[in-house]
Design an enzyme around this catalytic site. Sequence first.
Site, short mmCIF file in Angstrom:
data_model
loop_
_atom_site.label_atom_id
_atom_site.label_comp_id
_atom_site.label_asym_id
_atom_site.label_seq_id
_atom_site.Cartn_x
_atom_site.Cartn_y
_atom_site.Cartn_z
N CYS A 142 0.84 -1.20 0.00
CA CYS A 142 0.00 0.00 0.00
C CYS A 142 0.88 1.25 0.00
O CYS A 142 1.34 1.70 1.06
CB CYS A 142 -0.94 0.00 1.21
SG CYS A 142 -2.08 1.41 1.23
N CYS A 145 -0.65 4.13 1.97
CA CYS A 145 -0.52 3.98 3.42
C CYS A 145 0.90 4.29 3.90
O CYS A 145 1.10 4.95 4.93
CB CYS A 145 -0.86 2.56 3.85
SG CYS A 145 -2.44 1.93 3.25
N ASP A 146 1.90 3.79 3.18
CA ASP A 146 3.26 3.76 3.72
C ASP A 146 4.27 4.63 2.97
O ASP A 146 5.43 4.70 3.38
CB ASP A 146 3.77 2.30 3.71
CG ASP A 146 2.92 1.39 4.58
OD1 ASP A 146 2.39 1.89 5.59
OD2 ASP A 146 2.79 0.20 4.25
#
Length: 340
Positions: A142, A145-146
């Site tokens: 992701c 997300c990261d």
Amino acid sequence: MRNARTPSAPRHSRVLIIGSGPAGYTAAIYASRSALDPVLIEGPQPGGQLTITTDVENWPGDASVQGPDLMARMSDHARHVGAQIISDYIVEVDLSKRPFEATGDMGDRYTADSLIIATGANARWLGLASETRYRGRGVSACATCDGYFFRDKACAVVGGGNTAVEDALHLANFASDVYLIHRRDTLRADKTNQARLFAHPKIKTIWNAEVAEVLGDGGKVTGIQLNHPVTGEQSTLTVDGLFVAIGHDPATSLFKDKLAMDQEGYILVTPGSTATSVPGVFAAGDVQDKHFRQAVVSAGMGCMAALEAERYLIDKDAAAALAEDVRPAAASSDVVHHAA
């Protein structure tokens, strides 16, 4: 499947939620606060994908929180407001009758007047032992997300579709260098995304290459080893992060041929709603969302599903009450005839 035991009488609820994670737990919270006494079946991975995520820094209200801790808090919240959370795994559902019926791994049966599906989706991985070893320590599925964790660092993205290209473009906002690795010499992504990718000064495409190994120092990723099948050569690429973007598989096999789905197996819903093709059945989170795949989006859908289930049940109860009120008071043989 575990050895089944003699099934007991079905456990009935107004709302049955299959699957945990942000969508399932949020649906349980809202359904409980609407006095619907929901039952939530956690499934094989209580808490969903966030339980294998370390730092979460995009959950509103938390500058940083561990994924497992966030899921534990959601579960506790759902229990606090009255949701019944059961450790079971649904292996069969019958949506053809009312109430709906679901069967658990040990043979337990659950019936419900409405159903919320929140079984999520699973990222496809490369299948390398080293990939698993460094998952959450430099390996991710992701970028949204990261990506923030890789500011001014070098990253690699594996894949050739729109997701891979969009991940590479997103990472280029933070990383010093981004490498897109694809096993072929052409991309599947649409032409507009490809044009953006090829024009970006930070992104380099590595064609006809496969990730053979994730390299690290025991604590974090330090690079990847590449195989080049066309030439038979191997090479090493120094990177701090590897993002796998080769697709997701929605956990919807349980509902095949029972609900309308697209070609990839995502449940189809009415636009702007969580309502599926079967009245009274709602789908929330990654089972129907192939675009965003964010915890906060899944939580919002869980809220929607609970509120829509409540409205469905109110309308259903009202229709039943109306039908009761308009029933004939007596059969024709009981009618008294008066003489003129």
